[in-house]
Scaffold this active site. Sequence first.
Site, mmCIF file in Angstrom:
data_model
loop_
_atom_site.group_PDB
_atom_site.id
_atom_site.type_symbol
_atom_site.label_atom_id
_atom_site.label_comp_id
_atom_site.label_asym_id
_atom_site.label_seq_id
_atom_site.Cartn_x
_atom_site.Cartn_y
_atom_site.Cartn_z
ATOM 1 N N ILE A 1 0.831 -1.205 0.000
ATOM 2 C CA ILE A 1 0.000 0.000 0.000
ATOM 3 C C ILE A 1 0.870 1.261 0.000
ATOM 4 O O ILE A 1 0.587 2.218 -0.724
ATOM 5 C CB ILE A 1 -0.998 -0.032 1.167
ATOM 6 C CG1 ILE A 1 -1.959 -1.202 0.934
ATOM 7 C CG2 ILE A 1 -1.756 1.278 1.294
ATOM 8 C CD1 ILE A 1 -2.810 -1.573 2.098
ATOM 9 N N CYS A 2 1.947 1.242 0.748
ATOM 10 C CA CYS A 2 2.870 2.387 0.737
ATOM 11 C C CYS A 2 3.505 2.543 -0.641
ATOM 12 O O CYS A 2 3.697 3.661 -1.114
ATOM 13 C CB CYS A 2 3.930 2.231 1.820
ATOM 14 S SG CYS A 2 3.254 2.325 3.498
#
Length: 162
Positions: free
Chosen positions: A44-45
């Site tokens: 997600i990052c």
Amino acid sequence: MMVEVGDQAGDFSIPDHNGNTVRLSAFPGKRVLLSFHPLAWTRICAGQMKALEANREAFEALGAVALGISVDSVPCKHAWAENLGIHKTRLLADFWPHGAVAQIYGVFDSQRGYSRRANIVVDEVGRVIFVAEYPATTVPDMQDVLDALRAQERHTEEVLEA
């Protein structure tokens, strides 16, 4: 406590993924997106940082620069940027003092030891003009940031015309 719209942004000086020092105050005449993310090497990052890179030209067209920030070290951020194919967006290492910039902006999670996911936009005079926190499991949609930049630009034009 997380910063709010209207607050004066705290200046900082930390290295980017290439080891170059970055100061918030070193962007005169620019608006700056501080895009905080918990940790490098997570899916997600990675999506969040790729979104910064993908929207770089749109940010530039609006007089803004985007900076990705996490508590990871410079070597970690450097390897991650290369792995993600990020060539233009600066990824900052809020490594030491650990999470100091995230603490200034009130997004440091002291229980977990990293920042919460958030986008904060600082205007040309160092005032916070946009704040959004996102669930850890969500890649932030950069459209809300672009919309906020456009709205602030329109407001500035209206003031100048009046």
